[in-house]
Design a protein around this motif. Structure first.
Motif, short mmCIF file in Angstrom:
data_model
loop_
_atom_site.label_atom_id
_atom_site.label_comp_id
_atom_site.label_asym_id
_atom_site.label_seq_id
_atom_site.Cartn_x
_atom_site.Cartn_y
_atom_site.Cartn_z
N THR A 294 0.84 -1.19 0.00
CA THR A 294 0.00 0.00 0.00
C THR A 294 0.88 1.24 0.00
O THR A 294 1.96 1.24 0.60
N ILE A 299 -4.33 0.29 -2.30
CA ILE A 299 -3.79 -1.03 -1.97
C ILE A 299 -3.61 -1.80 -3.27
O ILE A 299 -4.50 -1.84 -4.11
N ARG A 364 -6.18 -2.35 -7.97
CA ARG A 364 -5.90 -1.48 -6.83
C ARG A 364 -7.25 -1.02 -6.28
O ARG A 364 -8.23 -0.92 -7.03
N ASP A 367 -7.21 2.57 -0.01
CA ASP A 367 -6.56 2.09 1.22
C ASP A 367 -7.50 2.26 2.41
O ASP A 367 -7.87 3.37 2.77
#
Length: 393
Positions: A294, A299, A364, A367
């Motif tokens: 991350t 992430i 992705r 986060d």
């Protein structure tokens, strides 16, 4: 009030006192009058037997029922139609296109055979094409595979229910010429193609769906079924072939038809058979997620999904999509993460006679980690489980 006149029918009434699942019905009744000597077959559940009397050479049947205990859908419960009270009335002898009978499964199957036989008119040019396709192929299973791929690549499904189209297929010559048909027409087309290659098969009707309704085996009726497939006996085994499927191997048993009764049509030898149920191994699906880092904003992750059964059919459909933007959207929907930003994806095992497919995707997503002393806590994607009723309720 309204009046409906019909001179061809296979169903007289499918009645339930349930007006709405969330609304109780205290009293409801169904009255049916038929001429003396007119034979009917009756199926009922949760309803007292009919009261009968004779009025002016007519027999009057009256059913009374209610719905005082309101039901609600629960995870993995049977279909609601299996649980609510109701009555189904069919004529024992009928005319629908041609004369038929529902006195037994054999009689009803014989009716379907007589209805379909004149429609199996495979054009001569199609017979020649079939001969070319299977020339030099001695193995029966490989012949079936070749011909199944032919109809998958050259026909498409279109529902037809006009007039008696709900039970009578379009002719085989129509499908050969126009390259489309509903489940009945495509099944009859495949049956005729196989016959021209010297392979026997049987037109079969079944109730397709994820949650099929229960079938009373003692009550022959067309209303139990909504789908047509092909039964192909081969080498002591049976292939249950869905001819509407655009992709997938010939030996794949779809979850849409597995584990339920089906009427195999073979004239007076017609009978109700059981389609096998898929095993746990045949429907296995595994998902492996790897989180590789991350940057405080996104992430990085990858996912590998190995699917059989219904998951196989879904991923196979996505893998052969020729619209890249649409394919990317469908792949993103398979990723177990909210707001996934797809970066790459591949499919393996999506061709040939495989019953398993693997999807790999890199992506992705925002986060959502949080730090505690000596730890980084990562929110795990939720499992795809239904909402179960709380035990306290």
């Amino acid at each position: 009030d309204y009046t409906q006149d019909a001179d061809q029918f296979m169903l007289i009434s499918r009645w339930s006192p349930v007006f709405h699942l969330n609304i109780p019905t205290f009293h409801a009744s169904l009255t049916m009058e038929v001429p003396t000597g007119y034979l009917v077959s009756v199926f009922s559940q949760g309803i007292l037997p009919a009261m009968t009397d004779t009025v002016d050479e007519m027999i009057r049947y009256t059913w009374k029922g209610g719905y005082s205990r309101v039901l609600k859908t629960q995870a993995w419960s049977p279909p609601i139609k299996d649980l609510v009270p109701g009555v189904v009335v069919v004529p024992l002898n009928f005319k629908y296109g041609i004369a038929g009978s529902m006195a037994s499964w054999e009689e009803f199957g014989a009716y379907l055979d007589r209805l379909n036989n004149p429609l199996e008119d495979l054009p001569p040019e199609e017979t020649l094409r079939v001969g070319e396709l299977v020339r030099g192929i001695a193995d029966t299973l490989e012949r079936i595979r070749t011909l199944y791929r032919y109809i998958q690549e050259n026909t498409h499904y279109l529902s037809v229910s006009i007039d008696i189209g709900g039970i009578k297929p379009y002719p085989v010559s129509f499908v050969a010429r126009n390259k489309y048909g509903d489940c009945k027409a495509l099944t009859l087309y495949m049956k005729s193609i196989l016959a021209s290659a010297g392979i026997s098969s049987y037109y079969t009707i079944v109730q397709g769906g994820d949650r099929p309704e229960w079938i009373d085996r003692t009550f022959p009726s067309s209303h139990w079924f909504n789908h047509a497939i092909l039964c192909i006996p081969i080498g002591g085994d049976t292939i249950w072939l869905d001819c509407t499927r655009r992709n997938g191997p010939v030996s794949l048993l779809s979850d849409y038809i597995q584990g339920r009764p089906a009427l195999v049509v073979a004239g007076q030898r017609s009978r109700l058979c059981n389609i096998p149920m898929l095993s746990e191994d045949e429907v296995a699906k595994s998902t492996l997620i790897r989180i590789t880092g991350t940057d405080g904003i996104k992430i990085k992750a990858s996912v590998r999904i190995d699917s059989r059964g219904p998951g196989f059919e879904e991923l196979l459909r996505i893998s052969v999509c020729d619209d890249w933007e649409r394919q990317k959207k469908m792949v993103t929907e398979q990723i177990p993460a909210d707001d996934a930003e797809l970066t790459s994806f591949t499919f393996t095992g999506s061709s040939g006679n495989s019953h398993e497919i693997t999807m790999n995707a890199d992506y992705r997503y925002p986060d959502r980690t949080r730090s505690v002393p000596g730890r980084i806590v990562i929110a795990v994607p939720p499992a795809d489980l239904p909402e179960f009723e709380k035990s306290s309720n």
